[in-house]
Scaffold this motif. Structure first.
Motif, PDB file in Angstrom:
ATOM      1  N   ILE A  23       0.833  -1.199   0.000  1.00  0.00           N
ATOM      2  CA  ILE A  23       0.000   0.000   0.000  1.00  0.00           C
ATOM      3  C   ILE A  23       0.870   1.253   0.000  1.00  0.00           C
ATOM      4  N   PRO A  24       0.346   2.344  -0.567  1.00  0.00           N
ATOM      5  CA  PRO A  24       1.086   3.605  -0.497  1.00  0.00           C
ATOM      6  C   PRO A  24       1.278   4.010   0.963  1.00  0.00           C
ATOM      7  N   ASN A  25       2.422   4.558   1.282  1.00  0.00           N
ATOM      8  CA  ASN A  25       2.751   4.974   2.647  1.00  0.00           C
ATOM      9  C   ASN A  25       2.193   6.385   2.881  1.00  0.00           C
ATOM     10  N   THR A  26       0.850   6.491   2.851  1.00  0.00           N
ATOM     11  CA  THR A  26       0.199   7.790   3.038  1.00  0.00           C
ATOM     12  C   THR A  26      -0.931   7.657   4.053  1.00  0.00           C
ATOM     13  N   LEU A  27      -1.237   8.750   4.724  1.00  0.00           N
ATOM     14  CA  LEU A  27      -2.331   8.788   5.680  1.00  0.00           C
ATOM     15  C   LEU A  27      -3.648   8.405   5.002  1.00  0.00           C
ATOM     16  N   GLU A  28      -3.865   8.927   3.805  1.00  0.00           N
ATOM     17  CA  GLU A  28      -5.108   8.656   3.079  1.00  0.00           C
ATOM     18  C   GLU A  28      -5.267   7.165   2.788  1.00  0.00           C
ATOM     19  N   SER A  29      -4.184   6.508   2.430  1.00  0.00           N
ATOM     20  CA  SER A  29      -4.218   5.078   2.146  1.00  0.00           C
ATOM     21  C   SER A  29      -4.565   4.286   3.405  1.00  0.00           C
ATOM     22  N   PHE A  30      -3.942   4.633   4.525  1.00  0.00           N
ATOM     23  CA  PHE A  30      -4.222   3.936   5.788  1.00  0.00           C
ATOM     24  C   PHE A  30      -5.686   4.143   6.181  1.00  0.00           C
ATOM     25  N   GLN A  31      -6.189   5.375   6.031  1.00  0.00           N
ATOM     26  CA  GLN A  31      -7.585   5.667   6.371  1.00  0.00           C
ATOM     27  C   GLN A  31      -8.547   4.860   5.501  1.00  0.00           C
ATOM     28  N   LYS A  32      -8.195   4.704   4.235  1.00  0.00           N
ATOM     29  CA  LYS A  32      -9.047   3.931   3.319  1.00  0.00           C
ATOM     30  C   LYS A  32      -9.155   2.479   3.788  1.00  0.00           C
ATOM     31  N   TYR A  33      -8.038   1.882   4.160  1.00  0.00           N
ATOM     32  CA  TYR A  33      -8.042   0.467   4.550  1.00  0.00           C
ATOM     33  C   TYR A  33      -8.743   0.217   5.883  1.00  0.00           C
ATOM     34  N   VAL A  34      -8.665   1.172   6.819  1.00  0.00           N
ATOM     35  CA  VAL A  34      -9.319   0.955   8.118  1.00  0.00           C
ATOM     36  C   VAL A  34     -10.701   1.588   8.176  1.00  0.00           C
ATOM     37  N   GLY A  35     -11.062   2.349   7.154  1.00  0.00           N
ATOM     38  CA  GLY A  35     -12.409   2.906   7.074  1.00  0.00           C
ATOM     39  C   GLY A  35     -12.667   4.116   7.934  1.00  0.00           C
ATOM     40  N   GLY A  36     -11.649   4.948   8.155  1.00  0.00           N
ATOM     41  CA  GLY A  36     -11.873   6.165   8.941  1.00  0.00           C
ATOM     42  C   GLY A  36     -10.594   6.687   9.567  1.00  0.00           C
ATOM     43  N   ASP A  37     -10.773   7.539  10.589  1.00  0.00           N
ATOM     44  CA  ASP A  37      -9.628   8.112  11.298  1.00  0.00           C
ATOM     45  C   ASP A  37      -8.792   7.001  11.917  1.00  0.00           C
ATOM     46  N   ILE A  38      -7.478   7.201  11.898  1.00  0.00           N
ATOM     47  CA  ILE A  38      -6.618   6.124  12.381  1.00  0.00           C
ATOM     48  C   ILE A  38      -6.144   6.338  13.813  1.00  0.00           C
ATOM     49  N   GLY A  39      -5.988   5.221  14.479  1.00  0.00           N
ATOM     50  CA  GLY A  39      -5.315   5.134  15.755  1.00  0.00           C
ATOM     51  C   GLY A  39      -4.218   4.102  15.564  1.00  0.00           C
ATOM     52  N   GLY A  83      10.595   3.978  13.400  1.00  0.00           N
ATOM     53  CA  GLY A  83      10.852   5.164  14.206  1.00  0.00           C
ATOM     54  C   GLY A  83       9.847   6.246  13.863  1.00  0.00           C
ATOM     55  N   GLU A  84      10.251   7.174  13.002  1.00  0.00           N
ATOM     56  CA  GLU A  84       9.339   8.261  12.626  1.00  0.00           C
ATOM     57  C   GLU A  84       8.471   7.897  11.434  1.00  0.00           C
ATOM     58  N   ASP A  85       8.826   6.853  10.709  1.00  0.00           N
ATOM     59  CA  ASP A  85       8.068   6.441   9.530  1.00  0.00           C
ATOM     60  C   ASP A  85       7.623   4.994   9.662  1.00  0.00           C
ATOM     61  N   LEU A  86       6.554   4.679   8.962  1.00  0.00           N
ATOM     62  CA  LEU A  86       6.158   3.281   8.850  1.00  0.00           C
ATOM     63  C   LEU A  86       6.955   2.670   7.709  1.00  0.00           C
ATOM     64  N   ILE A  87       7.336   1.424   7.867  1.00  0.00           N
ATOM     65  CA  ILE A  87       8.146   0.744   6.864  1.00  0.00           C
ATOM     66  C   ILE A  87       7.540  -0.625   6.565  1.00  0.00           C
ATOM     67  N   SER A  88       8.052  -1.260   5.531  1.00  0.00           N
ATOM     68  CA  SER A  88       7.585  -2.604   5.167  1.00  0.00           C
ATOM     69  C   SER A  88       7.914  -3.607   6.259  1.00  0.00           C
ATOM     70  N   LEU A  89       7.026  -4.571   6.398  1.00  0.00           N
ATOM     71  CA  LEU A  89       7.307  -5.690   7.294  1.00  0.00           C
ATOM     72  C   LEU A  89       8.383  -6.565   6.670  1.00  0.00           C
ATOM     73  N   THR A  90       9.259  -7.114   7.504  1.00  0.00           N
ATOM     74  CA  THR A  90      10.247  -8.078   7.030  1.00  0.00           C
ATOM     75  C   THR A  90       9.552  -9.432   6.861  1.00  0.00           C
ATOM     76  N   ASP A  91      10.220 -10.369   6.205  1.00  0.00           N
ATOM     77  CA  ASP A  91       9.650 -11.713   6.049  1.00  0.00           C
ATOM     78  C   ASP A  91       9.345 -12.346   7.404  1.00  0.00           C
ATOM     79  N   SER A  92      10.255 -12.178   8.360  1.00  0.00           N
ATOM     80  CA  SER A  92      10.025 -12.790   9.677  1.00  0.00           C
ATOM     81  C   SER A  92       8.872 -12.105  10.405  1.00  0.00           C
ATOM     82  N   GLN A  93       8.702 -10.802  10.232  1.00  0.00           N
ATOM     83  CA  GLN A  93       7.560 -10.110  10.842  1.00  0.00           C
ATOM     84  C   GLN A  93       6.240 -10.561  10.211  1.00  0.00           C
ATOM     85  N   VAL A  94       6.236 -10.719   8.892  1.00  0.00           N
ATOM     86  CA  VAL A  94       5.020 -11.196   8.216  1.00  0.00           C
ATOM     87  C   VAL A  94       4.630 -12.545   8.795  1.00  0.00           C
TER      88      VAL A  94
END
Length: 144
Positions: A23-39, A83-94
């Protein structure tokens, strides 16, 4: 990381097995997937769960457990914590978080406790379908 870059995340929807998505690393993208304001909450200092901040108020359906007595309502994303940014999950995290959130749950309220039972997507659909059908039949009877 540029905000135009896509990150690999785990998408967890009620009643379904988790799926790995880009997914794009944007606030709008995260909001779309969770259906609203994010926590968000941090997991093990290596990953973050992004969820609908008003999911329990709307109410969205309970999804997966968060700790022994709480739950995420509605769909959520698991992303890497850079840290300050969200990043891709590693294979072990997935692998780790897919295992943790693998089974859909059916929630039963037995006051004052919430009981969560593991199930398959097919059983979830059947149980939730019957529940909604039962509610509709009761509402129909009440209107008569």
């Amino acid at each position: 990381m540029s905000q135009n870059e896509k990150i690999r995340a785990l998408y967890v929807q009620p009643g379904k097995y988790p799926e790995v998505i880009k997914i794009p690393n944007t606030l709008e993208s995260f909001q779309k997937y969770v259906g609203g304001d994010i926590g968000y909450v941090t997991l093990d200092r290596e990953a973050v769960v992004i969820f609908n901040d008003e999911g329990k108020l709307i109410p969205l359906p309970p999804n997966r457990l968060y700790g022994p007595t709480d739950f995420f309502a509605g769909s959520f994303l698991v992303c890497g914590d850079g840290g300050e940014d969200l990043i891709s999950l590693t294979d072990s995290q997935v692998k780790k978080y897919e295992k943790k959130y693998h089974s859909p749950l059916i929630f039963l309220e037995l006051y004052p406790k919430l009981i969560a039972l593991k199930c398959t997507p097919e059983l979830y659909a059947k149980c939730m379908g019957e529940e909604h059908q039962h509610d509709a039949q009761e509402n129909e009877r009440d209107e008569r």
